[in-house]
Design an enzyme around this catalytic site. Structure first.
Site, PDB file in Angstrom:
ATOM      1  N   THR A 138      43.536  33.168  37.069  1.00 42.93           N
ATOM      2  CA  THR A 138      44.410  34.320  37.232  1.00 42.93           C
ATOM      3  C   THR A 138      45.549  34.092  36.266  1.00 42.93           C
ATOM      4  O   THR A 138      45.805  32.961  35.869  1.00 42.93           O
ATOM      5  CB  THR A 138      44.987  34.330  38.677  1.00 42.93           C
ATOM      6  OG1 THR A 138      43.927  34.308  39.608  1.00 42.93           O
ATOM      7  CG2 THR A 138      45.844  35.518  38.945  1.00 42.93           C
ATOM      8  N   ARG A 175      32.907  41.803  44.167  1.00 43.18           N
ATOM      9  CA  ARG A 175      33.828  41.061  45.043  1.00 43.18           C
ATOM     10  C   ARG A 175      35.268  41.457  44.689  1.00 43.18           C
ATOM     11  O   ARG A 175      35.606  41.624  43.520  1.00 43.18           O
ATOM     12  CB  ARG A 175      33.664  39.553  44.815  1.00 43.18           C
ATOM     13  CG  ARG A 175      34.827  38.726  45.349  1.00 43.18           C
ATOM     14  CD  ARG A 175      34.752  37.290  44.880  1.00 43.18           C
ATOM     15  NE  ARG A 175      35.891  36.507  45.309  1.00 43.18           N
ATOM     16  CZ  ARG A 175      36.917  36.169  44.527  1.00 43.18           C
ATOM     17  NH1 ARG A 175      36.967  36.567  43.267  1.00 43.18           N
ATOM     18  NH2 ARG A 175      37.903  35.435  44.998  1.00 43.18           N
ATOM     19  N   VAL A 176      36.108  41.584  45.698  1.00 43.98           N
ATOM     20  CA  VAL A 176      37.519  41.908  45.459  1.00 43.98           C
ATOM     21  C   VAL A 176      38.341  40.632  45.623  1.00 43.98           C
ATOM     22  O   VAL A 176      38.238  39.943  46.636  1.00 43.98           O
ATOM     23  CB  VAL A 176      38.006  42.997  46.438  1.00 43.98           C
ATOM     24  CG1 VAL A 176      39.478  43.281  46.234  1.00 43.98           C
ATOM     25  CG2 VAL A 176      37.180  44.272  46.250  1.00 43.98           C
ATOM     26  N   SER A 177      39.135  40.310  44.622  1.00 46.70           N
ATOM     27  CA  SER A 177      39.953  39.095  44.682  1.00 46.70           C
ATOM     28  C   SER A 177      41.310  39.413  45.308  1.00 46.70           C
ATOM     29  O   SER A 177      41.591  40.546  45.692  1.00 46.70           O
ATOM     30  CB  SER A 177      40.150  38.527  43.285  1.00 46.70           C
ATOM     31  OG  SER A 177      41.137  39.262  42.614  1.00 46.70           O
ATOM     32  N   THR A 222      47.780  32.190  42.545  1.00 47.75           N
ATOM     33  CA  THR A 222      46.550  31.884  41.811  1.00 47.75           C
ATOM     34  C   THR A 222      45.766  30.834  42.588  1.00 47.75           C
ATOM     35  O   THR A 222      46.363  29.995  43.267  1.00 47.75           O
ATOM     36  CB  THR A 222      46.868  31.376  40.387  1.00 47.75           C
ATOM     37  OG1 THR A 222      45.661  30.876  39.802  1.00 47.75           O
ATOM     38  CG2 THR A 222      47.908  30.270  40.371  1.00 47.75           C
ATOM     39  N   GLY A 223      44.449  30.906  42.492  1.00 49.57           N
ATOM     40  CA  GLY A 223      43.618  29.970  43.245  1.00 49.57           C
ATOM     41  C   GLY A 223      42.487  30.723  43.905  1.00 49.57           C
ATOM     42  O   GLY A 223      42.091  31.802  43.450  1.00 49.57           O
ATOM     43  N   GLY A 260      40.796  33.208  45.890  1.00 51.37           N
ATOM     44  CA  GLY A 260      41.280  34.507  46.350  1.00 51.37           C
ATOM     45  C   GLY A 260      41.170  34.713  47.847  1.00 51.37           C
ATOM     46  O   GLY A 260      42.098  35.231  48.483  1.00 51.37           O
TER      47      GLY A 260
END
Ligand code: GLY
Length: 286
Positions: free
Chosen positions: A156, A184-186, A205-206, A208
């Site tokens: 990200t 897929r939705v982050s 970030t990382g 999701g």
């Protein structure tokens, strides 16, 4: 007049950086800070500074956002981004959009619309109507990872800023995890990954799913709004994440210009610019 602050990140993850990669990332983060911070110091709004920094990060194929995004398991790149104006408490974003050069520019444009989070084909159609630029985000590195069916846990980019008027903003953009189930939705186009109010701004970030489960960015800013200091709230969130073996990090700034960045992963690629100078990957410069 507030002393402006800009923080940016290029993702979090496990492992170690080779010296060559470290130098490339340091140069990239420094260049972006040096491009944007003087404008913020000269009166650019936090919102525009975050948009500009995020677009520059998206344009650099070193990072998993915009050019350089990871590929989903059906061979397609779908990108997501969001932007939040803390002063007006307004959020906009795009989810799983294909072929757009800068997803953050779509989020910026959607901020003034009634329908402020668009996905897939609708997001693409809106970007065309707005005359935004389209470009291929595919890189050799992403294709190579795809061929090895490589899933990442993170990736990200993000920016948070405090401007001279004391207003805050946050921007976050991602190419996702890599080889994930299509569509897929982050966390990045949600308030878990990106949030700002009148008190703080944060970009996460990382992994999701875990960022959503901890509601990271929104929780942090809400804790600060409720009276906690940024570092108390940040430390609390990271401790909770460590206890649950969750893997994520974040950058954040509050309305006093205090900054806090942390991660439960081995690496967080981040840099900051304040009136005291620039700092990238832990190295300070005036
Ligand atoms: N944080 C980016 C993702 O999980 O896709």
């Amino acid at each position: 007049m507030a002393h402006p602050v800009l923080l940016i990140h290029g993702g979090a993850g496990q492992g170690s950086l080779s010296e060559q990669k470290r130098q490339r990332i340091e140069l990239s983060l420094n260049t972006i800070l040096e491009n944007v911070y003087p404008l913020l110091r000269d009166g650019m709004s936090a919102l525009e500074a975050c948009t500009m920094a995020a677009a520059l990060l998206e344009d650099d194929p070193l990072y998993n956002a915009g050019k350089g995004s990871k590929i989903q398991s059906d061979g397609k790149i779908r990108m997501s981004a969001s932007l939040m104006d803390g002063h007006h408490r307004r959020f906009a974003g795009c989810v799983n959009v294909e072929g757009l050069k800068n997803p953050i520019h779509l989020a910026r444009a959607l901020l003034s619309e009634e329908d402020r989070v668009l996905a897939g084909q609708g997001a693409r159609r809106k970007a065309r109507e707005l005359g935004l630029k389209f470009a291929s985000p595919y890189t050799e590195r992403a294709r190579h990872a795809f061929e090895r069916q490589q899933e990442g846990k993170s990736g990200t980019i993000g920016a948070v800023a405090l401007d001279t008027k004391g207003h805050l903003a946050a921007a976050t953009s991602t190419g996702g995890r890599g080889f994930e189930f299509p569509d897929r939705v982050s966390d990045s186009p949600t308030v878990a990954g990106n949030f700002a109010n009148g008190f703080a701004a944060a970009s996460a970030t990382g992994t999701g799913e875990q960022i959503v489960e901890f509601s990271v960015a929104a929780s942090l800013c809400t804790l600060v709004e409720a009276g906690q200091t940024l570092s108390t709230a940040g430390t609390h969130l990271l401790q909770q994440a460590k206890n649950a073996q969750a893997e994520f990090g974040f950058i954040s700034v509050d309305a006093h210009g205090r900054l806090y960045a942390g991660t439960t992963t081995e690496i967080l690629l981040w840099g900051s610019a304040t009136r005291s100078g620039y700092s990238t990957l832990g190295r300070q410069r005036l």
